[in-house]
Every structure is written in C-alpha cells, then in structure tokens.
Design a protein around this motif. Structure first.
Motif, mmCIF file in Angstrom:
data_model
loop_
_atom_site.group_PDB
_atom_site.id
_atom_site.type_symbol
_atom_site.label_atom_id
_atom_site.label_comp_id
_atom_site.label_asym_id
_atom_site.label_seq_id
_atom_site.Cartn_x
_atom_site.Cartn_y
_atom_site.Cartn_z
ATOM 1 N N ALA A 77 0.827 -1.208 0.000
ATOM 2 C CA ALA A 77 0.000 0.000 0.000
ATOM 3 C C ALA A 77 0.861 1.257 0.000
ATOM 4 O O ALA A 77 0.596 2.210 -0.747
ATOM 5 C CB ALA A 77 -0.931 -0.006 1.209
ATOM 6 N N LEU A 78 1.901 1.265 0.805
ATOM 7 C CA LEU A 78 2.776 2.432 0.872
ATOM 8 C C LEU A 78 3.538 2.627 -0.436
ATOM 9 O O LEU A 78 3.622 3.741 -0.954
ATOM 10 C CB LEU A 78 3.747 2.292 2.043
ATOM 11 C CG LEU A 78 4.682 3.458 2.299
ATOM 12 C CD1 LEU A 78 3.908 4.749 2.509
ATOM 13 C CD2 LEU A 78 5.552 3.159 3.512
ATOM 14 N N ALA A 79 4.062 1.542 -0.994
ATOM 15 C CA ALA A 79 4.761 1.644 -2.282
ATOM 16 C C ALA A 79 3.812 2.124 -3.373
ATOM 17 O O ALA A 79 4.181 2.966 -4.204
ATOM 18 C CB ALA A 79 5.370 0.291 -2.662
ATOM 19 N N GLN A 84 2.363 6.100 -7.206
ATOM 20 C CA GLN A 84 1.273 6.773 -7.911
ATOM 21 C C GLN A 84 1.262 8.282 -7.680
ATOM 22 O O GLN A 84 0.637 9.019 -8.439
ATOM 23 C CB GLN A 84 -0.070 6.173 -7.507
ATOM 24 C CG GLN A 84 -0.233 4.759 -8.011
ATOM 25 C CD GLN A 84 -1.471 4.081 -7.465
ATOM 26 O OE1 GLN A 84 -2.324 4.717 -6.861
ATOM 27 N NE2 GLN A 84 -1.566 2.770 -7.667
ATOM 28 N N ASN A 85 1.994 8.732 -6.668
ATOM 29 C CA ASN A 85 2.055 10.164 -6.384
ATOM 30 C C ASN A 85 3.401 10.773 -6.744
ATOM 31 O O ASN A 85 3.784 11.805 -6.201
ATOM 32 C CB ASN A 85 1.699 10.424 -4.919
ATOM 33 C CG ASN A 85 0.214 10.276 -4.697
ATOM 34 O OD1 ASN A 85 -0.555 11.163 -5.042
ATOM 35 N ND2 ASN A 85 -0.201 9.139 -4.182
ATOM 36 N N GLY A 86 4.102 10.123 -7.671
ATOM 37 C CA GLY A 86 5.271 10.737 -8.277
ATOM 38 C C GLY A 86 6.624 10.397 -7.698
ATOM 39 O O GLY A 86 7.623 10.980 -8.125
ATOM 40 N N CYS A 87 6.720 9.488 -6.742
ATOM 41 C CA CYS A 87 8.034 9.109 -6.215
ATOM 42 C C CYS A 87 8.812 8.396 -7.322
ATOM 43 O O CYS A 87 8.319 7.452 -7.932
ATOM 44 C CB CYS A 87 7.892 8.206 -5.000
ATOM 45 S SG CYS A 87 9.483 7.743 -4.279
ATOM 46 N N SER A 88 10.009 8.862 -7.596
ATOM 47 C CA SER A 88 10.785 8.303 -8.711
ATOM 48 C C SER A 88 11.905 7.370 -8.240
ATOM 49 O O SER A 88 12.733 6.951 -9.048
ATOM 50 C CB SER A 88 11.372 9.436 -9.553
ATOM 51 O OG SER A 88 12.208 10.251 -8.755
ATOM 52 N N ASP A 89 11.928 7.035 -6.967
ATOM 53 C CA ASP A 89 12.949 6.131 -6.440
ATOM 54 C C ASP A 89 12.755 4.737 -7.050
ATOM 55 O O ASP A 89 11.656 4.194 -7.038
ATOM 56 C CB ASP A 89 12.835 6.071 -4.918
ATOM 57 C CG ASP A 89 13.961 5.283 -4.281
ATOM 58 O OD1 ASP A 89 13.992 4.048 -4.487
ATOM 59 O OD2 ASP A 89 14.782 5.896 -3.584
ATOM 60 N N ALA A 93 9.575 1.895 -6.871
ATOM 61 C CA ALA A 93 8.950 1.341 -8.081
ATOM 62 C C ALA A 93 9.035 -0.184 -8.083
ATOM 63 O O ALA A 93 8.063 -0.862 -8.443
ATOM 64 C CB ALA A 93 9.604 1.920 -9.325
ATOM 65 N N GLN A 94 10.172 -0.727 -7.642
ATOM 66 C CA GLN A 94 10.345 -2.181 -7.602
ATOM 67 C C GLN A 94 9.371 -2.814 -6.616
ATOM 68 O O GLN A 94 8.737 -3.825 -6.918
ATOM 69 C CB GLN A 94 11.783 -2.540 -7.236
ATOM 70 C CG GLN A 94 12.074 -4.019 -7.351
ATOM 71 C CD GLN A 94 11.966 -4.503 -8.789
ATOM 72 O OE1 GLN A 94 12.501 -3.887 -9.701
ATOM 73 N NE2 GLN A 94 11.276 -5.604 -8.990
ATOM 74 N N HIS A 95 9.220 -2.219 -5.432
ATOM 75 C CA HIS A 95 8.248 -2.741 -4.456
ATOM 76 C C HIS A 95 6.829 -2.663 -5.014
ATOM 77 O O HIS A 95 6.029 -3.576 -4.825
ATOM 78 C CB HIS A 95 8.323 -1.958 -3.147
ATOM 79 C CG HIS A 95 9.413 -2.406 -2.234
ATOM 80 N ND1 HIS A 95 9.352 -3.567 -1.509
ATOM 81 C CD2 HIS A 95 10.608 -1.847 -1.936
ATOM 82 C CE1 HIS A 95 10.439 -3.711 -0.800
ATOM 83 N NE2 HIS A 95 11.226 -2.667 -1.047
ATOM 84 N N TYR A 96 6.530 -1.584 -5.695
ATOM 85 C CA TYR A 96 5.196 -1.420 -6.295
ATOM 86 C C TYR A 96 4.937 -2.513 -7.330
ATOM 87 O O TYR A 96 3.896 -3.180 -7.298
ATOM 88 C CB TYR A 96 5.093 -0.037 -6.933
ATOM 89 C CG TYR A 96 3.813 0.190 -7.701
ATOM 90 C CD1 TYR A 96 2.601 0.321 -7.031
ATOM 91 C CD2 TYR A 96 3.817 0.274 -9.084
ATOM 92 C CE1 TYR A 96 1.418 0.529 -7.726
ATOM 93 C CE2 TYR A 96 2.642 0.489 -9.783
ATOM 94 C CZ TYR A 96 1.456 0.612 -9.105
ATOM 95 O OH TYR A 96 0.285 0.809 -9.802
ATOM 96 N N LEU A 97 5.881 -2.717 -8.221
ATOM 97 C CA LEU A 97 5.708 -3.732 -9.264
ATOM 98 C C LEU A 97 5.693 -5.140 -8.683
ATOM 99 O O LEU A 97 4.921 -5.991 -9.149
ATOM 100 C CB LEU A 97 6.806 -3.591 -10.319
ATOM 101 C CG LEU A 97 6.737 -2.283 -11.119
ATOM 102 C CD1 LEU A 97 7.978 -2.133 -11.990
ATOM 103 C CD2 LEU A 97 5.471 -2.203 -11.941
ATOM 104 N N ASN A 98 6.500 -5.398 -7.673
ATOM 105 C CA ASN A 98 6.477 -6.712 -7.022
ATOM 106 C C ASN A 98 5.107 -6.986 -6.414
ATOM 107 O O ASN A 98 4.616 -8.113 -6.465
ATOM 108 C CB ASN A 98 7.545 -6.800 -5.929
ATOM 109 C CG ASN A 98 8.934 -6.965 -6.491
ATOM 110 O OD1 ASN A 98 9.125 -7.245 -7.674
ATOM 111 N ND2 ASN A 98 9.930 -6.732 -5.659
ATOM 112 N N GLY A 99 4.499 -5.953 -5.835
ATOM 113 C CA GLY A 99 3.164 -6.127 -5.267
ATOM 114 C C GLY A 99 2.115 -6.433 -6.317
ATOM 115 O O GLY A 99 1.178 -7.178 -6.076
#
Length: 106
Positions: A77-79, A84-89, A93-99
């Motif tokens: 949820a945090l990732a 989605q709110n513009g974090c470019s780290d 992004a990897q945690h988001y895609l893994n989820g």
C-alpha cells in the motif's frame, strides 16, 4: 504553610520529559535502521493508527489470502501510494511492481 509550585519548574520538567521521549524514539529508530531483510534492504519499524474500517478490511483481505501478511499489505500500500504520487525512487517502483505481479506463495 502551603508550598507554592514554581511554574518554571513545571515547564522544565515537561521539557525534560519531551526530550527523553524524543531521545527514546531516536534510539528506537537507530536500532530499527540496522535491521535488514532477506534482500539486504534496511527496514524500520512503523507504528500507525488506522481507522477501524481499514483494519477490518485488511483483516478480511488477509483471512482469504494466506500468502499475504500484514507487513506485505502495508508495504504494498505504501509503495503504491508513493509510486502513484510521483516518487521516482527505483526501489519504491520495484516494491510497487512486485506487489502487482507477485505470485501466490511468494
């Protein structure tokens, strides 16, 4: 004879309590920052109050998906929020895609 309390003493005592609490929080954070997970990424401890409806929703979600746990839900949820709110780290992004693409049982 009645002793009068000095307001300055009360303020000093309150300031000392705040300083002790802050020092304790920093010590806790320092201990947590030293922890690594299996991938070698540092982890911190997070405590948050959430609305009861969100907690109930998470509990229902977890009861029907044994491959998930509360830590994975919060991390995902945090990732997702950060990505989605513009974090470019790249790590976020990897945690988001893994989820999004994690297979059951992982």
């Amino acid at each position: 004879m009645q002793l009068k309390s000095n307001p300055v003493d009360g303020i000093a005592r309150a300031a000392a309590e705040v300083a002790d609490a802050d020092r304790g929080a920093r010590d806790h954070l320092s201990r947590c920052l030293g922890r690594d997970d299996a991938s070698g990424a540092a982890r911190i401890s997070l405590e948050a109050e959430v609305p009861e409806a969100l907690f109930d929703g998470m509990r229902a979600f977890l009861s029907s998906r044994p491959e998930w746990d509360q830590y994975r839900v919060i991390t995902s949820a945090l990732a997702g929020f950060l990505f989605q709110n513009g974090c470019s780290d790249r790590c976020v992004a990897q945690h988001y895609l893994n989820g999004l693409f994690m297979k059951p049982g992982e």
